[in-house]
Motif scaffolding. Structure first.
Motif, mmCIF file in Angstrom:
data_model
loop_
_atom_site.group_PDB
_atom_site.id
_atom_site.type_symbol
_atom_site.label_atom_id
_atom_site.label_comp_id
_atom_site.label_asym_id
_atom_site.label_seq_id
_atom_site.Cartn_x
_atom_site.Cartn_y
_atom_site.Cartn_z
ATOM 1 N N ALA A 112 22.645 33.166 40.457
ATOM 2 C CA ALA A 112 23.731 32.188 40.368
ATOM 3 C C ALA A 112 25.041 32.907 40.610
ATOM 4 O O ALA A 112 25.208 34.060 40.213
ATOM 5 N N ASN A 113 25.976 32.234 41.248
ATOM 6 C CA ASN A 113 27.260 32.871 41.488
ATOM 7 C C ASN A 113 28.407 31.878 41.321
ATOM 8 O O ASN A 113 28.232 30.681 41.425
ATOM 9 N N SER A 138 18.810 21.701 49.242
ATOM 10 C CA SER A 138 19.532 22.966 49.165
ATOM 11 C C SER A 138 20.000 23.184 47.736
ATOM 12 O O SER A 138 19.897 22.291 46.892
ATOM 13 N N THR A 139 20.517 24.363 47.476
ATOM 14 C CA THR A 139 20.924 24.730 46.125
ATOM 15 C C THR A 139 22.099 25.704 46.184
ATOM 16 O O THR A 139 22.258 26.412 47.187
ATOM 17 N N PRO A 140 22.926 25.726 45.136
ATOM 18 C CA PRO A 140 24.017 26.694 45.098
ATOM 19 C C PRO A 140 23.543 28.125 44.846
ATOM 20 O O PRO A 140 24.338 29.050 44.936
ATOM 21 N N HIS A 141 22.265 28.304 44.516
ATOM 22 C CA HIS A 141 21.760 29.634 44.185
ATOM 23 C C HIS A 141 21.235 30.360 45.420
ATOM 24 O O HIS A 141 20.843 29.738 46.398
#
Lengths: 238, 238
Positions: free
Chosen positions: A62-63, A91-94
């Motif tokens: 995670a960022n 999709s994902t933020p990770h």
DNA sequence: CGGCAAATGTGCGGTACCGTACATTTGTCG
DNA sequence: CGACAAATGTACGGTACCGCACATTTGCCG
């Protein structure tokens, strides 16, 4: 493509499928070599493939906007990379990348989608894995908030050890520090303590687990809950 | 039971369903009052009901054998309590309880299972919520590992504020400390700093959000990613 | 209204970890 | 083999937070 038989597969999820479900996927599975550093999922980009790992370890990171990065979970042949796909998300933020090189069987996202639409038993097993992984992430949150570095390091080494053949882990202090979200120097110090106690042996870019039992003692209650839950929901790691 | 119409429902997930899916659930939904402290899910016990929240907030807590406890996520009318059910799992090591009292619509686990078997669009929406919640948990892990107490507190207040009508949060320092996994005295101190800056106003057992914008500034990059992802996957909170 | 428990304020010494910096070792490659 | 970068060891002051303890305030209930 040469025949891929279920009995020759190392991935725990694929091995656990009923033969019909395995057949459903078999033709779409493509063997791939996965080198350290390979990015399997880029933040906010469509997930092209889901990877069932056969060997090696992926990290999910995670960022924040400010550039903070920390590992929120890891996966080896116990699971797969691309859980969002199973939840119908593209999709994902990770970020997901190879932490320790290995190999896997990948399937195009759309084909996996078709397969889980066709077989509810397939979907069901994969969703149980999502739940197991969620527990892992939760305990990462717990551990980050309430355990000392030494315990967190021990937990993390155990989780890697669980997913690798043998006792060698090809890891640098710098990398471990990134995963745990701490200073590199703190990792060096903690590893040295473990080495003095002859629990591990550290060489350049490599950590050997010498005494797993005492490593578990060091981890204390930071280790165990997600692993027990995996066994309950999926079965044995090995 | 009096008629329950979709337009009168406050829960974001129920409101978002297509009318057919809502009808599928409607007869099985039972309104319940949920008081602070009510336990909705007991660790390792079968989940009897899934609760769609109408008002109030639940906390999901991870705990260790050693008695460590920490919040790994929270839910209000943006979601539901009982995500493991959606993944085909009957129980979890985590506890879920009411952090701020309110009300909800509950459905027997087995009936929800039937419904998601019948309607893939229903299942799909609820799984997207699972994904959104997973991102929240991941960022709790990140925040626990890399942010200072003041930022974590601000993030947590914002997450509560998002899920409540008005600006009042009925919370004690002791309770917040438990959620964040820190000392009660640390919470007192951090709250006092926020109060001096006139960002919040703290009374006994109550926190009033005065200046949400500056609270967001205080939270910095600890807040925002899961919220953006919720909006993308489900829609607006409000 | 007086007493009591819950909630809050505050202080103190201790420590785990940070940011930074720099020296040393080790493998690799020209 | 010698140079060079990557990996590791180590030291320093600083600070965020802890554990603990105790005083004070506040609402509530008999």
């Amino acid at each position: 493509m040469p025949d891929l038989t279920q009995s020759s597969v190392h991935n725990r999820l694929l091995a656990k499928l009923c033969p019909e479900d395995f057949d459903l996927l078999q033709r779409s599975l493509e063997p791939v070599t996965l080198n350290r550093g390979d990015v399997l999922i880029t933040p906010h980009q469509p997930i092209e493939h889901v990877h069932f790992l056969e060997a090696g370890i992926t990290s999910i990171i995670a960022n924040t906007a400010g550039g903070r990065r920390i590992e929120i979970g890891l996966t080896g042949r116990d699971g797969l990379a691309g859980t969002p796909v199973l939840l119908g998300v593209d999709s994902t933020p990770h970020e997901t990348f190879m932490q320790i090189g290995g190999s896997g069987l990948r399937i195009e996202t759309e084909r996996l989608r078709q397969a889980i639409r066709q077989s509810s038993s397939l979907h069901s097993l994969l969703l149980r894995y999502v739940q197991a992984f969620t527990i892992q992430t939760s305990h990462t949150a717990l551990s980050n908030g309430s355990h000392r570095i030494e315990e967190r390091l021990a937990r993390w080494l155990l989780m890697c050890h669980d997913r690798v053949d043998g006792d060698d882990l090809a890891l640098t202090h710098e990398f471990i520090a990134l995963m745990l979200g701490v200073r590199r120097a703190s990792v060096t110090e903690a590893l040295n303590i473990l080495e003095e106690r002859e629990i591990i042996q550290a060489n350049r870019g490599n950590v050997v687990v010498l005494d797993r039992l005492r490593l578990e003692e060091t981890a204390g209650d930071s280790y165990g809950v997600p692993e027990a839950e995996y066994e309950r929901l999926i079965g044995s790691f090995r």
